[in-house]
Structures are given as C-alpha cells and as structure tokens.
Motif scaffolding. Structure first.
Motif, PDB file in Angstrom:
ATOM      1  N   PHE A 105       0.828  -1.208   0.000  1.00 29.26           N
ATOM      2  CA  PHE A 105       0.000   0.000   0.000  1.00 29.26           C
ATOM      3  C   PHE A 105       0.863   1.258   0.000  1.00 29.26           C
ATOM      4  N   ASP A 106       0.318   2.326  -0.597  1.00 22.48           N
ATOM      5  CA  ASP A 106       0.947   3.645  -0.608  1.00 22.48           C
ATOM      6  C   ASP A 106       0.418   4.429   0.578  1.00 22.48           C
ATOM      7  N   THR A 107       1.314   4.765   1.527  1.00 19.35           N
ATOM      8  CA  THR A 107       0.911   5.543   2.697  1.00 19.35           C
ATOM      9  C   THR A 107       1.448   6.972   2.639  1.00 19.35           C
ATOM     10  N   MET A 108       1.833   7.417   1.468  1.00 23.28           N
ATOM     11  CA  MET A 108       2.178   8.816   1.204  1.00 23.28           C
ATOM     12  C   MET A 108       3.349   9.330   2.049  1.00 23.28           C
ATOM     13  N   GLY A 109       4.204   8.430   2.516  1.00 21.78           N
ATOM     14  CA  GLY A 109       5.367   8.870   3.267  1.00 21.78           C
ATOM     15  C   GLY A 109       5.057   9.376   4.659  1.00 21.78           C
ATOM     16  N   SER A 110       3.888   9.067   5.185  1.00 18.16           N
ATOM     17  CA  SER A 110       3.520   9.523   6.518  1.00 18.16           C
ATOM     18  C   SER A 110       4.526   9.044   7.562  1.00 18.16           C
ATOM     19  N   VAL A 111       4.840   9.927   8.524  1.00 22.80           N
ATOM     20  CA  VAL A 111       5.786   9.568   9.582  1.00 22.80           C
ATOM     21  C   VAL A 111       5.160   9.707  10.968  1.00 22.80           C
ATOM     22  N   THR A 112       3.858   9.866  11.021  1.00 29.54           N
ATOM     23  CA  THR A 112       3.145  10.032  12.286  1.00 29.54           C
ATOM     24  C   THR A 112       2.050   8.966  12.389  1.00 29.54           C
ATOM     25  N   PRO A 113       1.329   8.908  13.520  1.00 28.46           N
ATOM     26  CA  PRO A 113       0.246   7.924  13.619  1.00 28.46           C
ATOM     27  C   PRO A 113      -0.851   8.084  12.564  1.00 28.46           C
ATOM     28  N   ILE A 114      -0.960   9.255  11.951  1.00 32.92           N
ATOM     29  CA  ILE A 114      -1.882   9.424  10.825  1.00 32.92           C
ATOM     30  C   ILE A 114      -1.319   8.655   9.642  1.00 32.92           C
ATOM     31  N   THR A 115      -2.039   7.633   9.189  1.00 38.38           N
ATOM     32  CA  THR A 115      -1.533   6.758   8.133  1.00 38.38           C
ATOM     33  C   THR A 115      -2.546   6.687   6.992  1.00 38.38           C
ATOM     34  N   PRO A 116      -2.386   7.521   5.960  1.00 40.57           N
ATOM     35  CA  PRO A 116      -3.295   7.447   4.816  1.00 40.57           C
ATOM     36  C   PRO A 116      -2.967   6.239   3.938  1.00 40.57           C
ATOM     37  N   VAL A 117      -4.001   5.611   3.412  1.00 39.54           N
ATOM     38  CA  VAL A 117      -3.836   4.548   2.411  1.00 39.54           C
ATOM     39  C   VAL A 117      -4.555   5.015   1.150  1.00 39.54           C
ATOM     40  N   VAL A 118      -3.803   5.171   0.074  1.00 37.98           N
ATOM     41  CA  VAL A 118      -4.313   5.824  -1.129  1.00 37.98           C
ATOM     42  C   VAL A 118      -5.108   4.837  -1.996  1.00 37.98           C
ATOM     43  N   PHE A 119      -6.306   5.291  -2.449  1.00 37.60           N
ATOM     44  CA  PHE A 119      -7.137   4.510  -3.357  1.00 37.60           C
ATOM     45  C   PHE A 119      -7.428   5.247  -4.663  1.00 37.60           C
ATOM     46  N   GLY A 120      -7.005   6.491  -4.787  1.00 36.34           N
ATOM     47  CA  GLY A 120      -7.140   7.224  -6.049  1.00 36.34           C
ATOM     48  C   GLY A 120      -8.339   8.139  -6.090  1.00 36.34           C
ATOM     49  N   GLU A 121      -9.462   7.630  -6.563  1.00 37.72           N
ATOM     50  CA  GLU A 121     -10.678   8.437  -6.678  1.00 37.72           C
ATOM     51  C   GLU A 121     -11.629   8.144  -5.524  1.00 37.72           C
ATOM     52  N   ALA A 122     -12.478   9.135  -5.229  1.00 36.24           N
ATOM     53  CA  ALA A 122     -13.347   9.034  -4.067  1.00 36.24           C
ATOM     54  C   ALA A 122     -14.220   7.780  -4.054  1.00 36.24           C
ATOM     55  N   PRO A 123     -14.875   7.399  -5.174  1.00 34.60           N
ATOM     56  CA  PRO A 123     -15.708   6.197  -5.120  1.00 34.60           C
ATOM     57  C   PRO A 123     -14.936   4.950  -4.695  1.00 34.60           C
ATOM     58  N   ALA A 124     -13.673   4.833  -5.117  1.00 33.35           N
ATOM     59  CA  ALA A 124     -12.861   3.674  -4.736  1.00 33.35           C
ATOM     60  C   ALA A 124     -12.561   3.685  -3.245  1.00 33.35           C
ATOM     61  N   ALA A 125     -12.232   4.864  -2.714  1.00 34.62           N
ATOM     62  CA  ALA A 125     -11.948   4.962  -1.281  1.00 34.62           C
ATOM     63  C   ALA A 125     -13.200   4.664  -0.461  1.00 34.62           C
ATOM     64  N   PHE A 126     -14.346   5.175  -0.914  1.00 38.85           N
ATOM     65  CA  PHE A 126     -15.587   4.928  -0.182  1.00 38.85           C
ATOM     66  C   PHE A 126     -15.972   3.445  -0.239  1.00 38.85           C
ATOM     67  N   GLU A 127     -15.746   2.807  -1.386  1.00 41.02           N
ATOM     68  CA  GLU A 127     -16.043   1.380  -1.509  1.00 41.02           C
ATOM     69  C   GLU A 127     -15.111   0.558  -0.625  1.00 41.02           C
ATOM     70  N   ALA A 128     -13.837   0.941  -0.584  1.00 43.73           N
ATOM     71  CA  ALA A 128     -12.889   0.245   0.288  1.00 43.73           C
ATOM     72  C   ALA A 128     -13.309   0.375   1.750  1.00 43.73           C
ATOM     73  N   SER A 129     -13.744   1.562   2.139  1.00 43.51           N
ATOM     74  CA  SER A 129     -14.206   1.775   3.507  1.00 43.51           C
ATOM     75  C   SER A 129     -15.404   0.889   3.822  1.00 43.51           C
ATOM     76  N   ARG A 130     -16.328   0.790   2.857  1.00 45.55           N
ATOM     77  CA  ARG A 130     -17.512  -0.049   3.065  1.00 45.55           C
ATOM     78  C   ARG A 130     -17.121  -1.515   3.238  1.00 45.55           C
ATOM     79  N   ARG A 131     -16.187  -1.978   2.404  1.00 47.93           N
ATOM     80  CA  ARG A 131     -15.762  -3.385   2.494  1.00 47.93           C
ATOM     81  C   ARG A 131     -14.978  -3.668   3.775  1.00 47.93           C
ATOM     82  N   LEU A 132     -14.150  -2.717   4.183  1.00 48.60           N
ATOM     83  CA  LEU A 132     -13.428  -2.886   5.438  1.00 48.60           C
ATOM     84  C   LEU A 132     -14.400  -2.989   6.614  1.00 48.60           C
ATOM     85  N   PHE A 133     -15.438  -2.176   6.572  1.00 45.31           N
ATOM     86  CA  PHE A 133     -16.435  -2.231   7.630  1.00 45.31           C
ATOM     87  C   PHE A 133     -17.070  -3.617   7.685  1.00 45.31           C
TER      88      PHE A 133
END
Length: 396
Positions: free
Chosen positions: A315-343
């Motif tokens: 996964f791409d975490t955008m070089g984060s160095v703090t407890p905030i850890t973004p995981v990149v999915f590209g476009e909003a619908p993909a990120a929202f779908e990933a969130s739904r599936r993770l739930f």
C-alpha cells in the motif's frame, strides 16, 4: 423566479450524490475506543483521533465528575462577564507550563481558535504566508482578516523564502503552518521554517492539533520537538479534542498573547465558557500524559508496526511519519467502496475524497492509538489485504 429552499437543497444533494461524495456518518453505539460498536457491528476503530485513549480514560472521567459535582454543569456566561471560573485559569496555567510558553488561553474548539487568534493578531497592511495544505480552519480564519495573504508550496522552505523576499510589509509578518498535517501525516520542517521566518522578521504560527500529545517530550508538541521552547516569536494553537480526549482549543505563546486574545478574540468574547466537567477532564489529561510515559511509547510502537506491515502488503501511505496513516485509493468512489468493504470485515476506517483531499488522491485515513493491541492491528491488516487485492490496489 427565485430559487426555493427545497430546490437549492435538492440541487446540492443531487450534485454530491452524482459525484459519489454524499456523506452519511456512521453512528458509534459505545464509547470511542480502539474497539467499539458502530451501526450494530463490533469493529476495530481506526477512524478516531483518540491518540492516547483519553476519550474514555478512568482518570479523566473521575476528574470530570469531581468538577461537575463541585462546579455544576455549565459556566453560566461568557468569560468576560461572569463565566471565568478559577478552574479555567488553572487549566490555562497548566497548559502554559506544559507547552513552555509565556501564556495560554483556552477557547471553544480548534477551529474557532484559528479564527479568534488570526482575527485578533492581523490587521490591514500585515502580511501572512500560509502553507498550501493548511487546515480549513486556518484558511477560513485568514479569510476573515484584511491582511495580505500569500501561499507557499507545501513544506517548501525555499519557496517560503521566495514569497517572503517578494512580499515585504511594514506591519506584522506571519508564517502559518500546521505542525502535523492532518490528511497526509507528514511533519512541517519547523527548524528550517522558523529560521527563514526569522531571517525576514516574521513570526511563526503553528497549528499543532495533531502534534500535541503525539510529538515532543511527553507530548508537548511539534514546536517542542524542534526545540523552540520559550520562543516569543512562535505561536502555538491547537485543539483539545484529539490526543487530549475532550473538546476545546488553546493558544499559547508570548506572555502578552493571552491578554490580547481576552480583549480581541471574537469566539472567546461571544461564547459561553467551557463546562466544568470538560475543564476537569482536560486537566487530568495533561497530568496523565506526564505521569505515564507508556502512553506515547505504545502509540509509536503501534504506529511503526502498522505502517511497516502496510508497506509490506504494497500500500501507498504517502510517506507519513506520524500515527496518521493514509492509504491511497485514487478516486473518491474507490476509497468509499474500500471503507464499506473494510467495515464488512470489522474495521472502521473512513474514506476521504474531494474536497477534503485533492482529486485523484482519495484515501482512507487510519489513526493508530496507544489503546490498540497487536491483535487489533493484525485484524485490520488482514482486512486491508483482502480488500486491497479485491479492488486491485495491491497484488497477490
């Protein structure tokens, strides 16, 4: 014919719906902890800013209850009329001592703190230079001032130097930056930013909402992490609702800053003072983080483990160095779908898209806390692996 309210609401909601950006917040059914219950499901919680687990901490609850019983449910007035209780001033002295600053003032939220402090400090003819990725509260706070506003490229010290060189002012010059950037999880290079600001006679203003309780010795923040203690030309602001587990905001800095804000900060002047129970909880949080070094040790151990395992998965975490850890999915619908599936896999992690983050960089922002166990994190990592492969984000 003018637009009716119903027409306007329909237009705006349809636009959001068609863009895949319409938000329906999930509802927590238990206290906001590392494991909680959301919309009827038991989940590992990676969506909260509760870095140190203070939102439901016994010591905070005990002191909040004590203050509630002694001082009542509310302050009863704005601070400048009859709402300043001795416990408010005690908390502010506690914050100033903790932050190693000449003074501190508590306001009602991190958002209104930026509005109040920037509005009180800046006048027409002043110059303010702001990082392009600064928080929305900074952007809105600056909009309310008559200062000349310029932007420098994100965390780019050379560009800051250029902007300050090309834009002089006989008034106050202010360089404004987040300490920890809330969407990317990176840290402002304050050692170099302050040096450039001082070269041009500018004051540095740091919104440390995500740095307080996380960075620096005993969680004193990003400013402390870079060694700028007792610096009269560095202003610290932030929220008391993230690592500190309560609600409110603070401004800390020059010994006279507090007095100016008492007289000029409009959110302070026109809002009822914080409730006693909140003051008690915040006071206990400051005591607890200094008493128990294990809180921050666990936070950073969990952070390092979770990031390393996400990188191993691809996964791409955008070089984060703090407890905030973004995981990149590209476009909003993909990120929202990933969130739904993770739930669906028992992991609560929220997708973020435009306008919260730039188009093309939609992500799920995860925040690891000191409360998470290795089992919690392993469960989340297994879910990420399954969802990431199903959506073609990672291989395997």
């Amino acid at each position: 014919m003018s637009t009716t309210l119903s027409e306007r609401l329909t237009q705006e909601l349809n636009s959001l719906r068609e863009g895949g950006l319409l938000i329906h917040p999930r509802v927590l059914e238990r206290a906001n902890r590392a494991r909680t219950r959301v919309d009827g499901r038991e989940v590992v919680n990676l969506a909260s800013n509760n870095y140190l687990g203070f939102a439901d901490h016994p010591a905070l609850k005990a002191k909040a209850e004590s203050y509630l019983r002694e001082w009542g449910v509310g302050a009863g007035a704005v601070r400048t009329i009859a709402g300043t209780l001795s416990i408010h001033e005690a908390l502010e002295r506690q914050i100033a001592d903790f932050k190693h600053t000449g003074s501190a003032l508590v306001l009602h939220s991190g958002f209104t703190t930026n509005q109040g402090v920037l509005g009180a400090l800046l006048r027409e003819g002043d110059l303010v230079v702001s990082d392009e990725l600064n928080h929305a509260s900074i952007i809105d706070g600056l909009r309310l001032t008559k200062a000349t506003k310029k932007v420098f490229k994100h965390a780019d010290v050379d560009d800051l130097d250029r902007v300050l060189s090309e834009n002089d002012s006989e008034g106050l010059k202010l360089v404004v930056t987040d300490g920890v950037f809330s969407m990317d999880g990176d840290v402002a290079p304050l050692d170099r930013l302050v040096a450039v600001a001082r070269k041009h006679g500018a004051v540095t203003y740091v919104d440390d909402a995500h740095g307080s309780g996380v960075m620096g010795a005993q969680g004193r923040g990003t400013v402390h992490h870079f060694g700028f203690e007792y610096a009269d030309d560095v202003i610290q602001v932030g929220t008391l609702s993230k690592a500190w587990g309560g609600v409110g905001g603070y401004a800390a800095g020059h010994g006279d800053l507090r007095q100016l804000l008492i007289n000029r900060a409009r959110p302070y002047l026109f809002s009822t003072a914080q409730a006693p129970a909140t003051v008690g909880a915040l006071s206990a949080a400051l005591e607890e983080v200094q008493r128990d070094p294990g809180l921050m040790e666990r936070l950073w151990d969990n952070t390092r483990y979770f990031k390393a395992e996400l990188h191993t998965l691809g996964f791409d975490t955008m070089g984060s160095v703090t407890p905030i850890t973004p995981v990149v999915f590209g476009e909003a619908p993909a990120a929202f779908e990933a969130s739904r599936r993770l739930f669906g896999e028992g992991v609560f992690a929220v997708g973020l898209g435009f306008p919260t983050v730039p188009r093309g960089s939609a992500r799920i922002r995860n925040i690891v806390t000191s409360e998470h166990t290795k089992d919690d994190l392993d469960h989340a990592l297994q879910a990420y692996a399954k969802v990431g492969r199903a959506l073609g984000i990672i291989g395997g």
